[in-house]
Design a protein around this motif. Structure first.
Motif, PDB file in Angstrom:
ATOM      1  N   GLU A 500       0.876  -1.173   0.000  1.00 24.54           N
ATOM      2  CA  GLU A 500       0.000   0.000   0.000  1.00 24.54           C
ATOM      3  C   GLU A 500       0.904   1.211   0.000  1.00 24.54           C
ATOM      4  N   ALA A 501       0.694   2.097  -0.981  1.00 31.46           N
ATOM      5  CA  ALA A 501       1.624   3.223  -1.108  1.00 31.46           C
ATOM      6  C   ALA A 501       1.698   4.026   0.178  1.00 31.46           C
ATOM      7  N   PHE A 502       2.915   4.339   0.581  1.00 35.67           N
ATOM      8  CA  PHE A 502       3.122   5.286   1.672  1.00 35.67           C
ATOM      9  C   PHE A 502       4.365   6.072   1.291  1.00 35.67           C
ATOM     10  N   TRP A 503       4.151   7.243   0.674  1.00 30.44           N
ATOM     11  CA  TRP A 503       5.260   7.917  -0.005  1.00 30.44           C
ATOM     12  C   TRP A 503       6.151   8.716   0.938  1.00 30.44           C
ATOM     13  N   GLN A 504       5.571   9.283   1.987  1.00 32.20           N
ATOM     14  CA  GLN A 504       6.384  10.208   2.788  1.00 32.20           C
ATOM     15  C   GLN A 504       5.812  10.299   4.194  1.00 32.20           C
ATOM     16  N   ALA A 505       6.686  10.162   5.192  1.00 36.64           N
ATOM     17  CA  ALA A 505       6.257  10.393   6.568  1.00 36.64           C
ATOM     18  C   ALA A 505       6.147  11.896   6.790  1.00 36.64           C
ATOM     19  N   PRO A 506       5.265  12.341   7.694  1.00 40.05           N
ATOM     20  CA  PRO A 506       5.184  13.785   7.941  1.00 40.05           C
ATOM     21  C   PRO A 506       6.555  14.315   8.388  1.00 40.05           C
ATOM     22  N   ARG A 507       6.906  15.502   7.899  1.00 41.09           N
ATOM     23  CA  ARG A 507       8.221  16.060   8.233  1.00 41.09           C
ATOM     24  C   ARG A 507       8.185  16.607   9.655  1.00 41.09           C
ATOM     25  N   PRO A 508       9.105  16.134  10.525  1.00 39.70           N
ATOM     26  CA  PRO A 508       9.025  16.554  11.927  1.00 39.70           C
ATOM     27  C   PRO A 508       9.371  18.022  12.133  1.00 39.70           C
ATOM     28  N   GLY A 509      10.354  18.539  11.440  1.00 40.54           N
ATOM     29  CA  GLY A 509      10.692  19.951  11.602  1.00 40.54           C
ATOM     30  C   GLY A 509      10.620  20.616  10.257  1.00 40.54           C
ATOM     31  N   LYS A 510      10.543  21.952  10.283  1.00 39.05           N
ATOM     32  CA  LYS A 510      10.397  22.669   9.020  1.00 39.05           C
ATOM     33  C   LYS A 510      11.534  22.356   8.054  1.00 39.05           C
ATOM     34  N   ARG A 511      12.732  22.195   8.620  1.00 47.40           N
ATOM     35  CA  ARG A 511      13.888  22.017   7.747  1.00 47.40           C
ATOM     36  C   ARG A 511      14.489  20.611   7.841  1.00 47.40           C
ATOM     37  N   SER A 512      13.781  19.679   8.437  1.00 51.02           N
ATOM     38  CA  SER A 512      14.321  18.319   8.559  1.00 51.02           C
ATOM     39  C   SER A 512      14.616  17.752   7.176  1.00 51.02           C
ATOM     40  N   LYS A 513      15.725  17.037   7.094  1.00 46.51           N
ATOM     41  CA  LYS A 513      16.113  16.489   5.798  1.00 46.51           C
ATOM     42  C   LYS A 513      15.536  15.094   5.633  1.00 46.51           C
ATOM     43  N   GLN A 514      14.577  15.008   4.719  1.00 45.58           N
ATOM     44  CA  GLN A 514      14.040  13.707   4.331  1.00 45.58           C
ATOM     45  C   GLN A 514      14.593  13.431   2.941  1.00 45.58           C
ATOM     46  N   PHE A 515      15.549  12.531   2.869  1.00 41.48           N
ATOM     47  CA  PHE A 515      16.212  12.338   1.583  1.00 41.48           C
ATOM     48  C   PHE A 515      15.355  11.499   0.645  1.00 41.48           C
ATOM     49  N   VAL A 516      15.258  11.999  -0.582  1.00 44.71           N
ATOM     50  CA  VAL A 516      14.588  11.238  -1.634  1.00 44.71           C
ATOM     51  C   VAL A 516      15.671  10.548  -2.472  1.00 44.71           C
ATOM     52  N   ASP A 517      16.688  11.314  -2.850  1.00 48.35           N
ATOM     53  CA  ASP A 517      17.805  10.756  -3.599  1.00 48.35           C
ATOM     54  C   ASP A 517      19.040  10.847  -2.723  1.00 48.35           C
ATOM     55  N   ILE A 518      19.458   9.715  -2.212  1.00 47.26           N
ATOM     56  CA  ILE A 518      20.565   9.700  -1.270  1.00 47.26           C
ATOM     57  C   ILE A 518      21.882   9.991  -1.960  1.00 47.26           C
ATOM     58  N   GLN A 519      21.996   9.585  -3.229  1.00 50.12           N
ATOM     59  CA  GLN A 519      23.261   9.836  -3.894  1.00 50.12           C
ATOM     60  C   GLN A 519      23.473  11.319  -4.154  1.00 50.12           C
ATOM     61  N   ASP A 520      22.421  12.013  -4.569  1.00 51.47           N
ATOM     62  CA  ASP A 520      22.588  13.406  -4.962  1.00 51.47           C
ATOM     63  C   ASP A 520      22.145  14.380  -3.884  1.00 51.47           C
ATOM     64  N   ASP A 521      21.874  13.871  -2.677  1.00 51.26           N
ATOM     65  CA  ASP A 521      21.464  14.729  -1.567  1.00 51.26           C
ATOM     66  C   ASP A 521      20.251  15.592  -1.921  1.00 51.26           C
ATOM     67  N   VAL A 522      19.260  14.970  -2.529  1.00 56.30           N
ATOM     68  CA  VAL A 522      18.033  15.691  -2.854  1.00 56.30           C
ATOM     69  C   VAL A 522      16.990  15.337  -1.797  1.00 56.30           C
ATOM     70  N   THR A 523      16.419  16.361  -1.164  1.00 61.30           N
ATOM     71  CA  THR A 523      15.444  16.130  -0.103  1.00 61.30           C
ATOM     72  C   THR A 523      14.047  16.519  -0.566  1.00 61.30           C
ATOM     73  N   THR A 524      13.070  16.201   0.262  1.00 60.96           N
ATOM     74  CA  THR A 524      11.689  16.580  -0.062  1.00 60.96           C
ATOM     75  C   THR A 524      11.569  18.097  -0.181  1.00 60.96           C
ATOM     76  N   LEU A 525      12.389  18.831   0.595  1.00 57.78           N
ATOM     77  CA  LEU A 525      12.347  20.299   0.513  1.00 57.78           C
ATOM     78  C   LEU A 525      12.774  20.783  -0.870  1.00 57.78           C
ATOM     79  N   ASP A 526      13.774  20.121  -1.432  1.00 57.08           N
ATOM     80  CA  ASP A 526      14.246  20.514  -2.762  1.00 57.08           C
ATOM     81  C   ASP A 526      13.165  20.313  -3.812  1.00 57.08           C
ATOM     82  N   ILE A 527      12.445  19.199  -3.681  1.00 58.82           N
ATOM     83  CA  ILE A 527      11.387  18.922  -4.661  1.00 58.82           C
ATOM     84  C   ILE A 527      10.271  19.955  -4.527  1.00 58.82           C
ATOM     85  N   GLU A 528       9.944  20.287  -3.286  1.00 59.59           N
ATOM     86  CA  GLU A 528       8.909  21.306  -3.079  1.00 59.59           C
ATOM     87  C   GLU A 528       9.350  22.649  -3.630  1.00 59.59           C
ATOM     88  N   LEU A 529      10.620  22.996  -3.414  1.00 57.25           N
ATOM     89  CA  LEU A 529      11.136  24.273  -3.904  1.00 57.25           C
ATOM     90  C   LEU A 529      11.075  24.319  -5.432  1.00 57.25           C
TER      91      LEU A 529
END
Lengths: 997, 91
Positions: A500-529
């Motif tokens: 069952e799809a579960f794409w993203q846990a709620p982000r605990p802090g405004k700037r917490s780093k939730q990595f989407v691409d670990i190799q390129d250090d891309v986080t959910t914040l980058d995608i939103e930006l």
């Protein structure tokens, strides 16, 4: 250090074959059958490298080609290989590996300061920040590249050697997991030629990583037995360690094979196979996806299937105390296998709201607590994982910290559709498994098994069997319905996928780093930006954030990133689509693509029949196209300039000999040969008398000069053509095209005879005397052989064709003999009976003589942009007949007064040199771009004038005769211009009296 | 790598062949005909470069040196046919 995370039993490794290896200088031990990653984990080494941008600590994340973070440099010096995936490096004795992207070391990396400043390093940071001042960009770039490294490329030549080979088969099967093995076996039984390749050292795919029994033996053993059976079949080729990395046009698959023991001198280290198959079966499996939560990148966080692989295949405990977080049933199999391998499993977090009770039973049996509707929200730790914070999926930040050093995550599985998609086929999104699965095939290909989203073992075996048979049938082989082949009996824990799809846990802090691409250090914040700034196309998202770039090309991150983008766009995932899948599937060593074509083997070398003679004379050689031609024959103590001047002077005052065997030579025969030449050349040829030669000019269809050369009429219907050495193949193709495609009605045969004839030019006022003594009485006297006359005779007893053509402006003879006798001819002409000194001369002296006479050179004056009129050859254009390029010459632009036209230049101050390639200016000082009125096309130091001379293409041409112009050569560092006088483009004997003597 | 079925040699990889030109730009006019300059220039410079099947002239330059007319889709690289250049194959 002992292997304290290695179990005493189990795994597909050879404990009797221990291997020593070094990582960052420290000595460790592993076993035959390990990868570098499994051996590091067995030794408790968890911190492997630093991340690309923030320099955060990273460890082993996967157990296969999808590895985003455990990238290491293998070896050092010229053998160094950066960016290799530790999960795919087979452990070998004395292997040496190093962490990359850290300074001074992986444990203390000073650039991890980037992590602190990450708030000011969002996506697109470099584009936005380093805009101005523009001139500083090279400096910025250097610093950025140093900080954001992907390993260091070796700066010395690669001592390894590589091989490229072609292969053909009826059925190519990619992947030797259960689907691929069955498929290859089924196809092989029909008699089809089959090739089976797998990137791993041993067959089995996921069977290596499961604890299933097949036909009463462990799955890995079953796979091994089928592999062996296939190996023994004469119509089957199997290749292990062979990655199919590219699917190209018309069913050509490129495969890179790593050769064990390939550092041996006799073996290539890698082989590149280009396999053309009638049918291709892709059984490439599936790749697990991570879950997205804060700090999901610490060493110790690992794909669940990988943790399981380390336990089952390598008998390695990837930690001591584990938590499993999953959104599908496969996580439970990981929990079982981890627990059974001796790891304390603290909990299973399942993001789904309900779970099958059999799973709960399995967990209860092992005392593993299950939290349904829960997930991991955050982690903490230093260089490795220390604890995870879990909680209900909708509680921001989670609620409870649990100590653990291993977190096994499973966000579902994505079929490896890469090769399928490289064919141009479009994967389609399956909402059932929440992943892209193969779409309609674009080539003779079928994708099966887990690569098609079929995650059921029996289903895969069945599908493989059918696909193998079908592929053979489509390749033209009989497939009787009755077949002895049956599926193996399987037993063991198999579960429905149940994700069952579960794409993203709620982000605990405004700037917490939730990595989407670990190799390129891309986080959910980058995608939103990126989305906020308008980069809403998935291809733009990739370029702006670098999501899915790098050596792993987003194998674990792409689907998660697309799902997040889809949510931001409030559209279903299929509307967002995928980025384009391009080869290679995994990185390829450039050396493998080059194969044997390196250094001197890049191009063939051509030697003239007199090469040994030139060597004996200590000639200095220079390449002319593929040919090696003497540049000059310097005497002891002579500079090349002195040598060239001496050689040119000898031709002007006495006699010289040069090798012109490289001239393109074409023989034409047939009743329409004269007509054919009339159409090809701008001047008339059908009127040429037998035994005479004529200089000819041929144009391209657009009116520009294609080539010049001479044609000799040998008889009523036979001609002998020569063309410029460098243009020989182009001219041949031009002639063949017109004969075969444009005017097939003309009856002409043509044959290239360049290599059949050796040729020399004997030039200078004394040339006739030298030649006469070697020929039958009177053959070459002025009456019997006038200028442009031709005769078939003998020279020094060798059958020869002599043509009186001069490319030097002196009395000269071109002498053609059979190639095999070229050396003999050279020797006979050089050593005269009456002590006349015959001077051998090379290409450079030839060039001096040509420029003095103002003869055009192909590529210099005739540079593809000049017409006959531009070069003062307008009078050659016949008005009595049509020829190729004639009509195009009527274009107004080709008759404009401002065209560049051929002139001569001499220096105003006699000591000045005239630089070849210099721009010609009307004023002494350049006033800016666009002030050039032409350029110097050829330059030399004249032996007759004693000063520099040049040919140039200048606006206005002869209208500027007598003017002073200025030559600017800033590209070669000249600050001052050189004054030159415009002259007629012939510096010596303009009437041509000497050559017509 | 594309595969061309040379009528003389059988299927061969495209690296053995040389692309010469689009069939539209072939002129079989030898001489004498009353030529129109603009028509001639259009033939050389203004051929249609559409998406889809093209008739192309190729030479099997590293093989039999034969001349082929290949109907090839420039989008999908699908080869519809691969024929010898016949006498009088005017576009």
């Amino acid at each position: 250090m002992s292997q304290k995370f290695r179990n005493l039993t189990g795994g597909n490794i050879s404990r009797e074959s221990p291997l020593d290896f070094r990582f960052n200088g420290t000595l460790y031990q592993g076993y035959q059958g390990d990868t570098l990653a499994s051996a590091l984990l067995a030794n408790g080494v968890r911190l492997v490298g630093r991340s690309f941008k923030y320099h955060r600590p990273r460890g082993v994340f996967s157990a296969g080609p999808e590895e985003p973070s455990a990238l290491v440099q293998l070896g050092s010096g010229p053998l160094a290989e950066p960016n290799t995936r530790a999960t795919q490096v087979e452990l070998s004795a004395n292997l040496e590996a190093f962490s990359q992207n850290c300074w001074p070391g992986v444990n203390l990396d000073l650039l991890s300061i980037n992590n602190v400043f990450s708030a000011v390093l969002p996506a697109g940071f470099y584009y936005k920040t380093f805009m101005a001042p523009r001139r500083l960009w090279p400096w910025y770039e250097k610093m950025i590249r140093k900080a954001a490294g992907m390993g260091t490329a070796p700066d010395q030549a690669d001592p390894d050697h590589y091989l490229c080979s072609y292969a053909h088969c009826d059925v190519l099967v990619v992947g030797a997991g259960p689907s691929g093995l069955m498929s290859a076996l089924a196809a092989a039984r029909t008699g089809a030629s089959v090739m089976l390749v797998d990137e791993n050292p041993a067959a089995g795919g996921w069977l290596q990583r499961e604890r299933l029994s097949m036909d009463g033996m462990p799955g890995a053993n079953w796979a091994e037995s089928i592999w062996q059976e296939l190996t023994d079949l004469p119509n089957v080729t199997v290749r292990a360690r062979a990655t199919a990395f590219g699917y190209y046009d018309h069913n050509m698959v490129a495969i890179l094979e790593r050769v064990p023991g390939g550092n041996d001198k006799d073996l290539p280290s890698q082989r590149l196979w280009r396999v053309r198959a009638k049918r291709v079966v892709l059984a490439t499996g599936a790749i697990e996806r991570p879950l997205i939560f804060a700090n999901n990148d610490r060493p110790g966080v690992m794909l669940a299937g990988a943790a399981r692989a380390y336990a089952n295949q390598y008998a390695v405990r990837a930690g001591s105390r584990a938590v499993v977080a999953t959104n599908n049933n496969s996580g439970y199999l990981t929990a079982v296998d981890l627990a059974d391998s001796g790891i304390a499993v603290a909990a299973v977090m399942d993001s789904r709201s309900s779970v099958d009770h059999t799973l709960l039973g399995m967990m209860e049996e092992r005392g593993i607590p299950v939290d349904i509707g829960h997930t991991v929200h955050d982690t903490r730790g230093g260089k490795t994982l220390g604890a995870v914070r879990s909680g209900a999926t909708d509680v921001i930040g989670g609620s409870q910290w649990m100590d653990c050093d291993l977190l096994a995550v499973s966000g579902g599985w994505s079929p490896a559709v890469h090769l399928h998609a490289q064919t141009g086929a479009r994967p389609v999104y399956s909402t059932e498994i929440e992943a892209f699965i193969p779409g309609p095939s674009k080539q003779a290909e079928q994708t099966i098994g887990a690569a098609r989203g079929n995650y059921d073992l029996e289903g895969c075996l069945n599908e493989g069997l059918r696909a193998g048979r079908q592929a053979a049938r489509l390749a033209g082989f009989d497939t009787p319905d009755e077949d002895s082949l049956s599926l193996p009996e399987t037993n063991g824990e198999t579960l429905p996928y149940g994700q069952e799809a579960f794409w993203q846990a709620p982000r605990p802090g405004k700037r917490s780093k939730q990595f989407v691409d670990i190799q390129d250090d891309v986080t959910t914040l980058d995608i939103e930006l990126a989305h906020r700034e308008g980069y809403v196309s998935v291809e733009h998202l990739k370029r702006y954030t670098t999501l899915g770039m790098g050596t792993d090309q987003g194998k674990t991150s792409n689907i998660n990133g697309m799902a997040l983008l889809a949510r931001l766009r409030q559209e279903p995932i299929p509307h967002v689509g995928t980025t384009t899948f391009r080869p290679p599937y995994t990185p390829i060593t450039l050396g493998a693509l080059a194969g044997g074509e390196t250094g001197a083997s890049v191009k063939p070398r051509r030697y003239t029949p007199m090469h040994a003679q030139h060597q004996a004379l200590d000639a200095v050689f220079a390449p002319l196209g593929l040919w090696m031609r003497p540049q000059g024959y310097p005497r002891r103590g002579e500079t090349m300039h002195q040598c060239v001047q001496r050689e040119a002077r000898a031709v002007r005052s006495a006699v010289g000999l040069t090798d012109v065997s490289t001239l393109g030579k074409i023989s034409l025969r047939g009743p329409d040969a004269g007509e054919f030449l009339n159409r090809i050349y701008v001047n008339q040829f059908s009127s040429l008398p037998t035994g005479r030669a004529r200089y000819g000019l041929m144009l391209r269809e657009d009116g520009m000069i294609l080539d010049d050369g001479t044609v000799t009429r040998l008889s009523e219907d036979a001609y002998f053509m020569t063309c410029t050495s460098g243009n020989a193949s182009g001219v041949l193709q031009h002639l063949e095209y017109h004969l075969e495609v444009a005017w097939p009605e003309l009856e002409v045969d043509l044959c290239e005879v360049t290599e059949q004839w050796a040729a020399v030019a004997l030039a200078g006022p004394l040339s006739r005397g030298v030649l006469q003594r070697l020929c039958p009485e009177g053959t070459v006297d002025a009456v019997r052989l006038p200028a442009m006359g031709a005769v078939d005779t003998t020279v020094a007893g060798i059958p020869a064709r002599i043509i009186r053509i001069s490319f030097s402006g002196e009395l000269a003879f071109e002498i053609y003999v059979p190639s095999s006798r070229g050396g003999e001819l050279w020797d006979a002409l050089l050593v005269t009976r009456d002590n006349t000194e015959v001077t051998p001369y090379g290409m450079d002296a030839l060039e001096v003589l040509r420029i003095e006479k103002g003869f055009i050179g192909m590529g210099t004056e005739a540079d593809g942009r000049t017409t006959a009129e531009d070069l003062g050859l307008g009078r050659m254009l016949s008005k009595k007949k049509w020829f190729v390029g004639q009509l195009a010459l009527q274009r107004p632009g080709l008759n404009h007064a401002n065209r560049l036209k051929l002139v001569g230049l001499t220096p105003v101050s006699p000591g000045d040199e005239l630089p070849e390639g210099a721009q010609v200016l009307a004023q002494a000082v350049a006033t800016g771009p666009g002030c050039s009125i032409g350029h110097v096309s050829s330059a030399a130091h004249s032996v007759v004038l004693g000063t520099a001379i040049a040919l140039a293409l200048v606006k206005g041409g002869s209208l500027r005769s007598g003017d002073t112009v200025y030559l600017a050569d800033p590209a070669r560092g000249a600050n001052e211009t050189i004054a030159a006088r415009v002259t007629y483009p012939c510096f010596y004997d303009p009437e041509g009296a000497r050559q017509h003597d | 790598m594309q595969l061309f079925n040379c009528p003389w040699c059988g299927p061969r990889a495209h690296i053995e062949f040389t692309y010469i030109r689009d069939h539209q730009s072939v002129s079989t006019r030898g001489n004498g005909d009353d030529p129109d300059v603009q028509q001639e220039l259009d033939r050389i410079y203004l051929r249609s470069n559409h998406l889809g099947p093209h008739q192309e002239i190729w030479q099997h330059s590293a093989g039999c040196r034969g001349w082929l007319r290949i109907t090839r889709n420039n989008l999908t690289h699908e080869v519809e046919d691969c024929l010898p250049c016949q006498h009088g194959d005017a576009p």
